[in-house]
Design a protein around this motif. Structure first.
Motif, short mmCIF file in Angstrom:
data_model
loop_
_atom_site.label_atom_id
_atom_site.label_comp_id
_atom_site.label_asym_id
_atom_site.label_seq_id
_atom_site.Cartn_x
_atom_site.Cartn_y
_atom_site.Cartn_z
N THR A 271 19.43 5.37 64.48
CA THR A 271 19.20 4.33 63.12
C THR A 271 18.88 2.64 64.21
O THR A 271 19.81 2.61 64.80
CB THR A 271 19.90 3.79 62.21
N THR A 272 17.94 1.76 63.89
CA THR A 272 16.91 0.86 65.50
C THR A 272 18.27 0.05 64.79
O THR A 272 18.93 0.20 63.74
CB THR A 272 15.80 0.63 64.90
N LEU B 109 24.48 10.92 51.75
CA LEU B 109 24.38 11.54 51.89
C LEU B 109 24.80 13.31 51.93
O LEU B 109 24.35 14.74 52.41
CB LEU B 109 25.70 11.29 52.46
N VAL B 110 25.04 13.10 50.01
CA VAL B 110 25.79 14.64 50.41
C VAL B 110 24.50 15.68 49.67
O VAL B 110 24.37 16.95 50.30
CB VAL B 110 26.17 14.89 48.23
N ASP B 111 23.40 14.92 48.61
CA ASP B 111 21.90 15.24 48.77
C ASP B 111 21.49 15.74 50.11
O ASP B 111 20.79 17.30 50.11
CB ASP B 111 21.21 13.93 48.25
N ASP C 101 22.18 8.57 59.22
CA ASP C 101 21.10 7.73 59.67
C ASP C 101 20.28 7.80 58.47
O ASP C 101 19.25 7.22 58.51
CB ASP C 101 20.10 8.65 61.20
N GLN C 102 19.42 9.27 57.70
CA GLN C 102 18.81 9.78 57.22
C GLN C 102 18.96 8.81 55.40
O GLN C 102 18.38 8.64 55.35
CB GLN C 102 18.94 11.57 57.04
N ALA C 103 20.45 9.18 55.28
CA ALA C 103 20.21 8.19 54.04
C ALA C 103 20.51 6.58 53.86
O ALA C 103 19.75 6.15 53.16
CB ALA C 103 21.86 8.32 54.03
N LEU C 104 20.59 6.20 55.69
CA LEU C 104 20.63 4.75 55.86
C LEU C 104 18.94 4.17 55.35
O LEU C 104 18.70 3.92 55.20
CB LEU C 104 21.09 4.68 56.88
#
Lengths: 371, 371
Positions: free
Chosen positions: B364-365, B185-187, B158-161
């Motif tokens: 994610t919405t 994602l990896v970060d 969700d965060q990466a997106l």
């Protein structure tokens, strides 16, 4: 290209017929690609008694399916199975039986026991034989088209590595460096990395297949980077080891010189007619003589092409001799637990002396760089 | 953790004994990991008559091998084979025979015919049986530890997106957007992507499993993004479709509403005791009713965990019923050739009504965003 695939299928068909099989099902993905070009994931090839058919499950496929175009005469008919539940290999055996095949060669090193059983049940009157590694054997010697793709793959990997070396490395994690290399590969036109990129700093350096961690690059580290590009399915591998900081320590220089000498010995042994195990031996001997016997890995190089590791393998027990136009890696390394180590990998194509000897596809310098 | 693995192995051992097998060899990587935790690549587990042994070839392994520590009593002994030529599964069969096993259950859906034959030759007096998908069945219902990892995997995706959506998308290629998502994602702490990230723009939008191309995002496109994180081996999947530009066209709004309604119907059907095929049917019905019967894929969702696609599968022919604590995806989509389409994927954990119903791991919405 499709004439090339047709010719490859014809060679395989001759072998099957000679071995007494009226038909064959090729299921190993790299083998199917070698015989048909890019195909839907999971597709299998039926070399049939009356027709060749590419059988695919109804799964998404990036490029439009060949079926949407009228197939050229040299191309196998494409059969897309409704639903995702049917095994294409089983459907292919069905077809072979319907076309009157009494025997069917399959890839027993690829099919699981369960799939093999389902195949036999689908075609009970067909005798199943083993195709063995016949396609892998055909794949060993590459044609100009294949080598041209590998040459480009090598350039892409060299380019990505060269750019990374111009940036600041100290303080960055193995993980980030690996991701940046893979991004650069794709930026420059690779279809993707040829294998998971290896970035190994400090105590990790020199370990083959090391998976990147959050270890940050520090002054005084050995840093081993090994990457490859996939270009149109063809792969390459380049590995280098660097020293971080103004100047390497004595032990680092000594270790590097030994591995470099071993790797050069291996490259120079790439002569048509040379036994696989001899190439391994001359590489190994240099490291043995320097007292690194225990640090050695089972394999000092391997064939490369549609897969990153394919036949031949350069090991002490390997049987067979090098041919011209066979791409192989030469990749000796030494890893000292707790201290790190050195690996140097190249991808080369075996060529006769008269053609200038082995062709180096990965030209990044092998002198010890202090970054 | 190792008590957890020991308990899982004990359950499997009971099943084997009940089925009349004195020992078992587990070779499928996700199954070995489920029973032993992180292990060297290619390692197989012998559930032996007198001892459990994890058998690995002598290949590099990122973290130091467990063998370097004294094994806890609950842990299987680790046996690392010299050289890379020996098949760990064959060595495991050897061991079982030496320990007096008269029967050995193996994973016939994982072992190739060639490996199975080598195994039989190594232990000629041992009767080989089929373990079937026993471990896959054990894996369906997840424990709190597993679900906690999947929850984190969902947050990472969700965060990466979310971050990507704040950047400029127009003019960038599918390939670059996919790479940026995987880097993020990896970060944020993922071990890697859970599967090849899908970025599908314009006519590609809505195609499941679309592999990113050099197609650039344009005004008026549908843009489908589907990604997942791997966190400690556990995976998740989130897919969303957006419109590029100030406002979506009418056909885009209509198509989106239909797929959204289908996906909601599927999510609401995630109730313990509900048949897998019912969940598939209620999802499919909405799309059927709207006239998209032909655009449908064979599968509207699937189990997820150590593998991105595992049991159960949500298809018209699936047998079985949902249990609590089973994570599944609900991912209907419609793709209109030449025009694009819509997919909406979530990963949820089945929970009883009393516990608030299905737990959504990917938040994610799902309202149609015009970017």
């Amino acid at each position: 290209m499709s004439e090339v695939y047709a010719a490859r299928r014809a060679r395989l068909r001759d072998q099957c017929t000679a071995a007494g099989s009226a038909a064959a099902v090729v299921s190993r993905p790299a083998n199917v690609r070698y015989l048909c070009g890019e195909v839907p994931p999971g597709a299998v090839l039926l070399l049939g008694p009356v027709q060749d058919v590419l059988v695919a499950a109804d799964v998404p496929f990036p490029s439009p399916l060949p079926s949407s175009l009228p197939p050229r005469p040299e191309e196998p008919r494409l059969l897309v199975l409704p639903g995702a539940d049917r095994d294409p290999a089983v459907a292919a055996a069905d077809l072979a039986a319907a076309d009157g095949a009494d025997s069917l060669a399959v890839e027993e090193h690829d099919l699981t026991v369960a799939r093999h059983r389902a195949l036999g049940a689908a075609a009970p009157r067909v005798r199943l034989a083993d195709l063995g590694r016949a396609v892998e054997q055909l794949r060993i010697v590459k044609d100009d088209e294949e080598i041209a793709c590998m040459r480009i793959a090598g350039e892409l990997a060299d380019q990505a590595l060269g750019e990374l070396l111009e940036s600041i490395l100290v303080g960055r994690t193995e993980r980030h460096l690996a991701l940046e290399l893979e991004r650069r590969l794709v930026d420059h036109g690779a279809d993707g990395p040829a294998f998971p990129t290896v970035v190994a700093a400090g105590p990790h350096a020199g370990r083959p297949g090391h998976l990147p961690t959050d270890r940050r690059v520090e002054e005084g580290d050995f840093l081993t980077i090994c990457l490859g590009a996939d270009y149109r399915g063809y792969r390459c591998q380049v590995g280098r080891t660097f020293v971080i900081g103004p100047s390497p320590a004595d032990w680092q220089v000594e270790l590097y010189d030994v591995v470099f000498a071993a790797q050069r010995a291996g490259r120079e042994a790439l002569v048509p007619g040379r036994a696989y195990r001899d190439v391994d031996r001359v590489t190994r001997q240099v490291l043995d003589a320097a007292g690194y016997k225990d640090a050695l890995e089972p394999c000092t190089g391997h064939g490369v092409g549609l897969e990153i590791q394919e036949d031949p393998r350069l090991t002490p027990s390997a049987m067979g001799k090098l041919d011209a136009c066979v791409p192989v890696t030469v990749e000796p390394g030494v890893h000292l637990p707790g201290r790190g180590g050195v690996r140097i990998d190249d991808t080369l194509v075996v060529r006769p002396e008269a053609d200038g000897g082995p062709e180096l596809l990965t030209i990044t310098t092998k002198e010890l760089l202090a970054l």
